[in-house]
Design an enzyme around this catalytic site. Structure first.
Site, mmCIF file in Angstrom:
data_model
loop_
_atom_site.group_PDB
_atom_site.id
_atom_site.type_symbol
_atom_site.label_atom_id
_atom_site.label_comp_id
_atom_site.label_asym_id
_atom_site.label_seq_id
_atom_site.Cartn_x
_atom_site.Cartn_y
_atom_site.Cartn_z
ATOM 1 N N HIS A 156 0.841 -1.226 0.000
ATOM 2 C CA HIS A 156 0.000 0.000 0.000
ATOM 3 C C HIS A 156 0.861 1.255 0.000
ATOM 4 O O HIS A 156 0.439 2.309 0.506
ATOM 5 C CB HIS A 156 -0.961 0.038 1.194
ATOM 6 C CG HIS A 156 -1.685 -1.240 1.438
ATOM 7 N ND1 HIS A 156 -2.895 -1.546 0.863
ATOM 8 C CD2 HIS A 156 -1.338 -2.332 2.173
ATOM 9 C CE1 HIS A 156 -3.287 -2.753 1.249
ATOM 10 N NE2 HIS A 156 -2.347 -3.274 2.036
ATOM 11 N N SER A 277 15.422 21.111 -16.086
ATOM 12 C CA SER A 277 14.270 21.942 -16.375
ATOM 13 C C SER A 277 14.750 23.213 -17.053
ATOM 14 O O SER A 277 15.867 23.667 -16.819
ATOM 15 C CB SER A 277 13.559 22.271 -15.064
ATOM 16 O OG SER A 277 12.881 23.504 -15.175
ATOM 17 N N GLU A 290 10.000 8.077 -17.001
ATOM 18 C CA GLU A 290 8.652 8.581 -17.293
ATOM 19 C C GLU A 290 8.215 8.222 -18.700
ATOM 20 O O GLU A 290 7.055 7.867 -18.953
ATOM 21 C CB GLU A 290 8.608 10.099 -17.121
ATOM 22 C CG GLU A 290 8.656 10.534 -15.672
ATOM 23 C CD GLU A 290 8.759 12.040 -15.544
ATOM 24 O OE1 GLU A 290 7.721 12.716 -15.567
ATOM 25 O OE2 GLU A 290 9.884 12.544 -15.436
ATOM 26 N N LYS A 325 0.063 -4.031 -39.610
ATOM 27 C CA LYS A 325 1.502 -3.779 -39.609
ATOM 28 C C LYS A 325 1.926 -2.592 -38.758
ATOM 29 O O LYS A 325 2.818 -2.710 -37.903
ATOM 30 C CB LYS A 325 2.002 -3.653 -41.055
ATOM 31 C CG LYS A 325 2.109 -5.031 -41.718
ATOM 32 C CD LYS A 325 2.359 -4.962 -43.185
ATOM 33 C CE LYS A 325 1.126 -5.000 -44.038
ATOM 34 N NZ LYS A 325 0.052 -5.919 -43.651
HETATM 35 N N1 ARG Z 1 -0.833 -4.565 -48.499
HETATM 36 C C1 ARG Z 1 -1.641 -5.697 -48.297
HETATM 37 C C2 ARG Z 1 -1.718 -6.010 -46.787
HETATM 38 O O1 ARG Z 1 -0.975 -5.468 -46.077
HETATM 39 C C3 ARG Z 1 -1.085 -6.885 -49.038
HETATM 40 C C4 ARG Z 1 -2.074 -7.965 -49.322
HETATM 41 C C5 ARG Z 1 -2.998 -7.515 -50.385
HETATM 42 N N2 ARG Z 1 -3.962 -8.509 -50.706
HETATM 43 C C6 ARG Z 1 -5.080 -8.225 -51.345
HETATM 44 N N3 ARG Z 1 -5.901 -9.184 -51.561
HETATM 45 N N4 ARG Z 1 -5.360 -7.010 -51.710
HETATM 46 O O2 ARG Z 1 -2.528 -6.769 -46.337
#
Ligand code: ARG
Length: 458
Positions: A156, A277, A290, A325
């Site tokens: 705590h 600072s 931080e 991605k």
């Molecule tokens: N740039 C696309 C992705 O990141 C690649 C795959 C594209 N496939 C498609 N059927 N358009 O998913």
């Protein structure tokens, strides 16, 4: 640039649509994986007789030329290409002519992108593990230097019981060691190849999926071609492992922030890992800690983006998946950066044992030991607990500590108290006596250090 898929439509999009659709800005970082995957695919097309060997040789030659030109900077990635897959295929065809157009036989960008991403994440997970191991080694060294450094342990955020700094800090090493196992697990689960799933239904060509899988370092091929292109659970697993890892780093950061405050002054970060600072000349701030704490939110955000992106998708491939991605790249980039800064920030950190010791001297953190003293003399624990509570109240009223309360006053509360109570409540004694497995005694902590080092080296 012409579209890979021009035919059914003209492939002529509105500029806005092109820009919206394009993923080259972020998937270009998988270009090596894309080329390696294409090489394995082309080799397999030759070995199975699907393509004549002469075409395969031309493709392999062209692809390795692209790779080496990229590495030496001779070839620049076209920012207007639709994605990394089209870029490589167009560049190959530009270099070797019609043979380049044969590469995509028995393949789709759907299995191609799933492959590229798995290859990339396997590598990144392994690198994250290495960085985590390095951090654990730093923690183990600090722990080794502080197996006798007494500090207050907290619950705590209140001073609770005496521990050693080595014991306390080693807790993080064991958390991080489990993070390594989670990362390894995620890497193991993604270690199957989607290549050969094609669009999702498989193919009429006599491909050899086992061959491409093995040559790319996978344990085998994913058994179901629909699953192979449709799921991104491997991103999710990696992102969850990273989120938990970041949670641990964030808690650790929070403690470092407390410890570097004037209220604690348990440690001081090196100037190289501190900031100041612009207005307050006296300030020394722990911005690195931080930022790690702050960036934890970002990695959680990546995980939640991925989970949300996936949740409503019908099988199989949907363009939504392109959003995987940036999220997963950001998650591992962030975690790796945090780990990279954390290790040297810790290894250069100065520890102030005297500050820890004087904090430990206040707050009655040896009260449990006083109660245990009575228990050893035959009093039931619950009775001893209550009596020790009254003892503490008496000390507070008389501005005493358990170390300085006269024996006569001890004995007014219980006849069981003798001169040896002072030895029993001595903080060093309290720490040394906690010899249970995993406990805070120097020998227990040394055993823990041996264990964590064995595990990290294994
Ligand atoms: N740039 C696309 C992705 O990141 C690649 C795959 C594209 N496939 C498609 N059927 N358009 O998913």
């Amino acid at each position: 640039m012409e579209k890979l898929w021009a035919g059914r439509t003209t492939g002529g999009n509105a500029a806005l649509a092109d820009e919206f659709n394009r993923s080259i800005a972020f998937d270009a970082r998988m270009i090596e994986e894309d080329i390696t995957g294409s090489m394995a695919h082309a080799t397999m097309l030759g070995a199975t007789g699907i393509l004549p060997q002469a075409s395969v040789d031309a493709i392999l030659d062209g692809l390795s030329g692209i790779l080496s030109d990229l590495k030496c900077g001779l070839l620049k990635i076209d920012p207007l290409a639709e994605d990394v897959h089209s870029f490589v295929e167009f560049e190959l065809t530009r270099r070797i002519g019609d043979d380049g157009k044969k590469l995509h036989t028995a393949r789709s960008r759907n299995d191609q992108v799933a492959l590229d991403l798995r290859l990339c994440l396997k590598k990144e997970a392994a690198e994250t593990v290495l960085l985590t191991k390095a951090l654990i080694q730093v923690i183990a060294s600090i722990a080794e230097a502080h197996t006798e450094t007494v500090m207050p342990g907290y619950t705590h955020l209140q001073r609770a019981q005496p521990v050693t700094f080595g014991h306390w800090i080693l807790a993080y090493a064991f958390m991080l060691e489990r993070d390594i196992r989670r990362l390894d697990n995620a890497a193991d689960n993604m270690n199957l190849s989607p290549l050969g799933a094609c669009a999702f239904a498989g193919t009429t060509y006599p491909i050899d999926r086992g061959m491409t899988a093995r040559s790319l370092g996978f344990a085998g091929a994913l058994p179901n071609s629909v699953d192979a292109v449709a799921d991104r659970d491997f991103c999710l697993e990696f992102a969850s492992a990273l989120s938990i890892l970041m949670m641990h780093l964030s808690r650790f950061s929070e403690e470092i922030l407390l410890w570097t405050s004037w209220e604690f002054r348990f440690v001081e970060l090196a100037d190289e890992f501190s900031t100041g600072s612009s207005i307050m000349p006296q300030k020394k701030n722990s911005d690195m800690a931080e930022l790690v704490r702050g960036k934890t939110g970002r990695v959680y955000g990546d995980l939640v983006s991925l989970l949300t992106m996936m949740k409503g998708l019908p099988l199989a491939y949907n363009k939504d998946l392109q959003e995987d991605k940036e999220a997963i790249f950001d998650a591992f980039d962030t975690a790796k950066q945090c780990l990279s800064v954390f290790a040297p920030m810790l290894s250069t950190m100065k520890v102030h044992p005297e500050q820890m010791r004087s904090a430990a001297a206040e707050g009655f953190i040896n009260a449990t030991d006083a109660a245990d003293y009575l228990v050893k003399k035959g009093m039931p624990f619950r009775t001893a607990y209550k009596l020790t509570g009254q003892l503490v109240a008496l000390c507070i009223a008389n501005r005493r500590t358990l170390e300085t309360l006269p024996i006569a006053e001890y004995r007014e509360l219980s006849e069981l108290f003798d001169e040896d109570i002072y030895e029993a409540v001595n903080l060093e004694t309290c720490v040394k006596a906690r010899i249970s497995e995993g406990g805070t005694s120097p020998e227990s902590v040394r055993a823990q250090i041996r264990l964590i080092r064995e595990r990290v080296l294994a």
